[in-house]
Design an enzyme around this catalytic site. Structure first.
Site, mmCIF file in Angstrom:
data_model
loop_
_atom_site.group_PDB
_atom_site.id
_atom_site.type_symbol
_atom_site.label_atom_id
_atom_site.label_comp_id
_atom_site.label_asym_id
_atom_site.label_seq_id
_atom_site.Cartn_x
_atom_site.Cartn_y
_atom_site.Cartn_z
ATOM 1 N N LEU A 29 0.851 -1.193 0.000
ATOM 2 C CA LEU A 29 0.000 0.000 0.000
ATOM 3 C C LEU A 29 0.887 1.245 0.000
ATOM 4 C CD1 LEU A 29 -2.669 -1.079 2.654
ATOM 5 C CD2 LEU A 29 -2.906 -1.074 0.154
ATOM 6 N N GLU A 36 -7.883 3.330 9.055
ATOM 7 C CA GLU A 36 -8.525 2.821 7.834
ATOM 8 C C GLU A 36 -8.415 1.294 7.801
ATOM 9 O OE1 GLU A 36 -9.862 1.954 4.020
ATOM 10 O OE2 GLU A 36 -7.828 1.458 4.628
HETATM 11 N N1 NAP Z 1 -5.593 0.049 -1.825
HETATM 12 C C1 NAP Z 1 -6.215 -1.104 -1.678
HETATM 13 O O1 NAP Z 1 -7.351 -1.156 -1.157
HETATM 14 C C2 NAP Z 1 -5.555 -2.373 -2.121
HETATM 15 C C3 NAP Z 1 -6.174 -3.611 -1.893
HETATM 16 C C4 NAP Z 1 -5.534 -4.769 -2.326
HETATM 17 C C5 NAP Z 1 -4.311 -4.696 -2.982
HETATM 18 N N2 NAP Z 1 -3.743 -3.483 -3.183
HETATM 19 C C6 NAP Z 1 -2.457 -3.361 -3.874
HETATM 20 O O2 NAP Z 1 -2.584 -3.891 -5.204
HETATM 21 C C7 NAP Z 1 -1.296 -4.384 -5.610
HETATM 22 C C8 NAP Z 1 -1.444 -5.820 -6.050
HETATM 23 O O3 NAP Z 1 -2.314 -5.873 -7.181
HETATM 24 P P1 NAP Z 1 -1.903 -6.735 -8.475
HETATM 25 O O4 NAP Z 1 -2.862 -6.397 -9.546
HETATM 26 O O5 NAP Z 1 -0.442 -6.555 -8.741
HETATM 27 O O6 NAP Z 1 -2.078 -8.240 -8.000
HETATM 28 P P2 NAP Z 1 -3.354 -9.092 -7.504
HETATM 29 O O7 NAP Z 1 -4.579 -8.747 -8.293
HETATM 30 O O8 NAP Z 1 -3.424 -9.071 -6.024
HETATM 31 O O9 NAP Z 1 -2.847 -10.558 -7.880
HETATM 32 C C9 NAP Z 1 -2.476 -10.857 -9.203
HETATM 33 C C10 NAP Z 1 -2.324 -12.355 -9.303
HETATM 34 O O10 NAP Z 1 -3.613 -12.975 -9.281
HETATM 35 C C11 NAP Z 1 -3.612 -14.101 -10.132
HETATM 36 N N3 NAP Z 1 -4.533 -13.863 -11.239
HETATM 37 C C12 NAP Z 1 -4.768 -12.721 -11.932
HETATM 38 N N4 NAP Z 1 -5.664 -12.927 -12.900
HETATM 39 C C13 NAP Z 1 -6.019 -14.226 -12.824
HETATM 40 C C14 NAP Z 1 -6.911 -15.050 -13.565
HETATM 41 N N5 NAP Z 1 -7.631 -14.556 -14.598
HETATM 42 N N6 NAP Z 1 -7.041 -16.341 -13.224
HETATM 43 C C15 NAP Z 1 -6.330 -16.850 -12.187
HETATM 44 N N7 NAP Z 1 -5.456 -16.115 -11.436
HETATM 45 C C16 NAP Z 1 -5.303 -14.826 -11.780
HETATM 46 C C17 NAP Z 1 -2.184 -14.260 -10.664
HETATM 47 O O11 NAP Z 1 -1.493 -15.064 -9.711
HETATM 48 P P3 NAP Z 1 -0.258 -16.028 -10.140
HETATM 49 O O12 NAP Z 1 0.811 -15.113 -10.656
HETATM 50 O O13 NAP Z 1 0.102 -16.736 -8.878
HETATM 51 O O14 NAP Z 1 -0.809 -16.955 -11.200
HETATM 52 C C18 NAP Z 1 -1.698 -12.823 -10.634
HETATM 53 O O15 NAP Z 1 -0.285 -12.708 -10.616
HETATM 54 C C19 NAP Z 1 -0.380 -4.256 -4.404
HETATM 55 O O16 NAP Z 1 0.362 -3.050 -4.500
HETATM 56 C C20 NAP Z 1 -1.366 -4.174 -3.247
HETATM 57 O O17 NAP Z 1 -0.824 -3.530 -2.106
HETATM 58 C C21 NAP Z 1 -4.344 -2.323 -2.774
#
Ligand code: NAP
Length: 204
Positions: A29, A36
């Protein structure tokens, strides 16, 4: 094929985002906001009495990885981790399961007739999958913590823009009723960061 709307359990997306939809930086984050985080924990755990089903939280594998090991799985909730590759060790907790797609995670949620709630807690990839699904989103409600300032210009993960596409902002009363406790209207400030709690529902 995604489950049909009538059989889809109710799923709430919960997110904290800046005005330009920034949500993450370097796998974590961009901010540290304990109050929050307390709101997130209180909402997703729910107001429970003995014998109630736990709530569920669905997350992408990268969001799971971003949670410090000592806080995972998120306590008092079923944790559903979505990964194509697998390889996430969920063996330590019977309440944690691994799923190869978002629809398969949703299909394993308890039905909406139980008194438990289900949340999609991130990250960017999973939010986009849910919000852009056709013919309708895979979530029917959004709990948004809208961060108005500062702007956190360095964000590298973003929330897909959802406004103006069948989503309608709810009243604060409806938000309080949904979460089960009073949520004050308007902005608050924590560690120099200003934000407000909002709820949006799918009405298209
Ligand atoms: N501000 C907020 O409220 C908040 C909340 C949550 C997260 N975040 C932030 O969001 C960021 C992470 O987001 P992100 O987009 O990089 O990752 P993410 O959505 O948490 O995870 C992505 C992973 O999900 C799996 N995935 C994605 N699409 C898929 C599909 N169609 N089928 C199966 N598995 C799938 C894959 O895992 P594999 O690579 O293992 O296959 C992919 O690498 C971080 O910075 C986190 O801190 C912020």
């Amino acid at each position: 094929m995604p489950p049909s709307p009538s059989s889809t359990p109710s799923l709430t997306l919960i997110v904290a985002a800046t005005a330009s939809n920034g949500i993450g930086l370097n796998g974590g984050l961009p901010w540290r906001l304990p109050e929050e985080m307390k709101y997130f924990a209180k909402v997703t755990q729910g107001v429970k009495v003995e014998g109630d089903e736990p709530n569920s939280v669905i997350m992408g594998r990268k969001t799971w990885d971003g949670i410090p090991a000592r806080f995972r799985p998120l306590k008092g909730r079923r944790n559903l981790v979505v990964s194509r590759v697998g390889g996430v060790d969920v063996s330590s907790s019977p309440l944690t399961t691994l799923h190869s797609s978002l629809p398969s995670a949703i299909a394993s949620l308890p039905s909406s007739t139980t008194n438990s709630k289900s949340f999609l807690i991130g990250g960017s990839q999973l939010y986009t999958l849910a919000l852009t699904a056709s013919p309708r989103p895979l979530v029917d409600r959004i709990l948004l913590t809208r961060i108005s300032s500062p702007s956190f210009p360095d964000c590298d993960a973003f929330l897909h823009e959802f406004r103006g596409q069948g989503w309608k902002r709810s009243s604060q009363k409806d938000l309080s009723e949904f979460v089960g406790f009073e949520v004050e209207e308007g902005e608050r400030e924590e560690k120099g960061v200003r934000y407000a709690f909002e709820m949006w529902v799918w009405e298209a």
